[in-house]
Design an enzyme around this catalytic site. Structure first.
Site, PDB file in Angstrom:
ATOM      1  CG  HIS A   1      -6.537   5.401   5.399  1.00 56.52           C
ATOM      2  ND1 HIS A   1      -5.743   5.048   4.328  1.00 56.52           N
ATOM      3  CD2 HIS A   1      -5.764   6.247   6.056  1.00 56.52           C
ATOM      4  CE1 HIS A   1      -4.457   5.335   4.193  1.00 56.52           C
ATOM      5  NE2 HIS A   1      -4.446   6.109   5.461  1.00 56.52           N
TER       6      HIS A   1
ATOM      7  CB  CYS B   1      -3.044   0.841  -2.471  1.00 58.10           C
ATOM      8  SG  CYS B   1      -3.162   2.796  -2.808  1.00 58.10           S
TER       9      CYS B   1
ATOM     10  CB  CYS C   1     -10.064   4.959   0.135  1.00 61.65           C
ATOM     11  SG  CYS C   1      -8.468   5.544   1.103  1.00 61.65           S
TER      12      CYS C   1
ATOM     13  CD  GLU D   1      -2.099   8.317   7.482  1.00 62.65           C
ATOM     14  OE1 GLU D   1      -1.179   8.714   7.891  1.00 62.65           O
ATOM     15  OE2 GLU D   1      -2.299   7.375   6.278  1.00 62.65           O
TER      16      GLU D   1
ATOM     17  CG  ASP E   1      -1.908   1.250   1.458  1.00 67.27           C
ATOM     18  OD1 ASP E   1      -2.354   1.590   0.316  1.00 67.27           O
ATOM     19  OD2 ASP E   1      -1.837   1.674   2.537  1.00 67.27           O
ATOM     20  CB  SER E   2       0.198   4.685  -0.647  1.00 65.21           C
ATOM     21  OG  SER E   2      -1.252   4.720   0.229  1.00 65.21           O
TER      22      SER E   2
HETATM   23  N1  DGL Z   1      -4.099   3.753   0.066  1.00 70.10           N
HETATM   24  C1  DGL Z   1      -4.621   4.816  -0.509  1.00 70.10           C
HETATM   25  C2  DGL Z   1      -6.017   4.357  -1.335  1.00 70.10           C
HETATM   26  O1  DGL Z   1      -6.461   3.271  -1.100  1.00 70.10           O
HETATM   27  C3  DGL Z   1      -5.262   5.900   0.256  1.00 70.10           C
HETATM   28  C4  DGL Z   1      -3.964   6.614   0.949  1.00 70.10           C
HETATM   29  C5  DGL Z   1      -3.165   7.224  -0.205  1.00 70.10           C
HETATM   30  O2  DGL Z   1      -3.737   8.356  -0.876  1.00 70.10           O
HETATM   31  O3  DGL Z   1      -2.011   6.995  -0.475  1.00 70.10           O
HETATM   32  O4  DGL Z   1      -6.610   4.731  -2.261  1.00 70.10           O
END
Ligand code: DGL
Length: 272
Positions: free
Chosen positions: A187, A74, A185, A153, A11-12
């Protein structure tokens, strides 16, 4: 590629830990290697080309570590890079968008589906395409929610500020009469309860993390890649920056203490 190898998940940043949590719950015999690109988060506001370059570097890092499958945990990376990764990888690659879309179509009663995600995911139109490919007559209402990631976060899962932001973002979906909403997403599953309160109990919430774990389970079974019975389970964690913050925020996502987090150095940084 061997069945006793771990599953690579990336993931990011820390958000993909919601997907790891779902994988651990559904597939307790599987070991995982998680990489969070915390040095370069967020991906949601970056161009498709940049996200694809990051994803290629992560693919190389995971393949060097001999994972048997890769989960792109992600939504933004799935939206921009899944096709390229699938073509380039030596192992099966699973994204979060198709599984989420399929679950939404199974849940909808009236065929009006809301999708929320980062600016990049929504701009890509990937969810709308995935939904319409399976059911062309579905109505899709998409809404970027860029403030949700920083609020999560902060740990503000049920904070008045988050509620206010959610009311604002979700108003167009409510007005459109969506009966199902995809939490598109990583989160957003942390805000599922609050989103449910804002939209009301009749709107089905689709958590793509759980659906992705199910998809992974069927891919492993189809390819004979399920971990052998009796094998010791070992989870490894890596981040590209600030492993201490990864540990403290990440614990809230996984619901357990994250031991020994490796600092990973990726492609373009390696050269420098
Ligand atoms: N992991 C990203 C997503 O699911 C969210 C966080 C980001 O913008 O990197 O799109």
């Amino acid at each position: 590629m061997s069945a006793d190898a771990p599953i690579g998940v990336f993931d990011s940043g820390i958000g993909g830990l919601t997907v790891v949590r779902a994988i651990h719950a559904l597939l307790p015999r599987e070991s995982t290697l998680y990489l969070g690109d915390t040095a370069r988060v967020p991906y949601g506001s970056k161009s498709p080309e940049t996200v694809r370059r990051y994803a290629r570097e992560i693919l190389a890092w995971l393949e060097e570590r001999h994972v048997k499958a890769i989960v792109v945990a992600c939504n933004t990376a799935t939206a921009h890079a899944l096709e390229e990764l699938t073509a380039a990888a030596r192992v099966p690659v699973i994204g979060v968008i198709e599984p989420g879309a399929r679950a939404a179509l199974a849940a909808t009663r009236g065929g009006v589906i809301g999708v929320i995600g980062t600016a990049g995911t929504i701009r890509s139109g990937a969810y709308g395409r995935a939904l319409r490919r399976i059911r062309p007559d579905v109505r899709v209402v998409e809404q970027p929610c860029p403030l949700f990631v920083p609020l999560v976060e902060e740990g503000w899962f049920d904070h008045p500020a988050t509620r206010l932001v959610a009311e604002e973002y979700l108003a167009p979906l409510r007005a459109a009469g969506v009966d199902t909403i995809v939490l598109g997403c990583t989160h957003y599953p942390m805000l599922s309860a609050l989103i449910g309160e804002v939209l009301g109990p009749t709107v089905a919430r689709i958590d793509s993390a759980q659906e992705t774990a199910r998809e992974l389970a069927s891919v492993l079974a189809e390819r004979g890649l399920e971990a052998p019975a009796g094998q010791a389970v070992h989870h490894r964690w890596a981040a590209t920056d600030d492993v201490a913050r990864f540990a403290s925020v990440g614990e809230r996502f996984v619901g357990e203490t994250l031991p020994a987090i490796e600092l990973a150095v990726l492609g373009s940084d390696q050269a420098g």
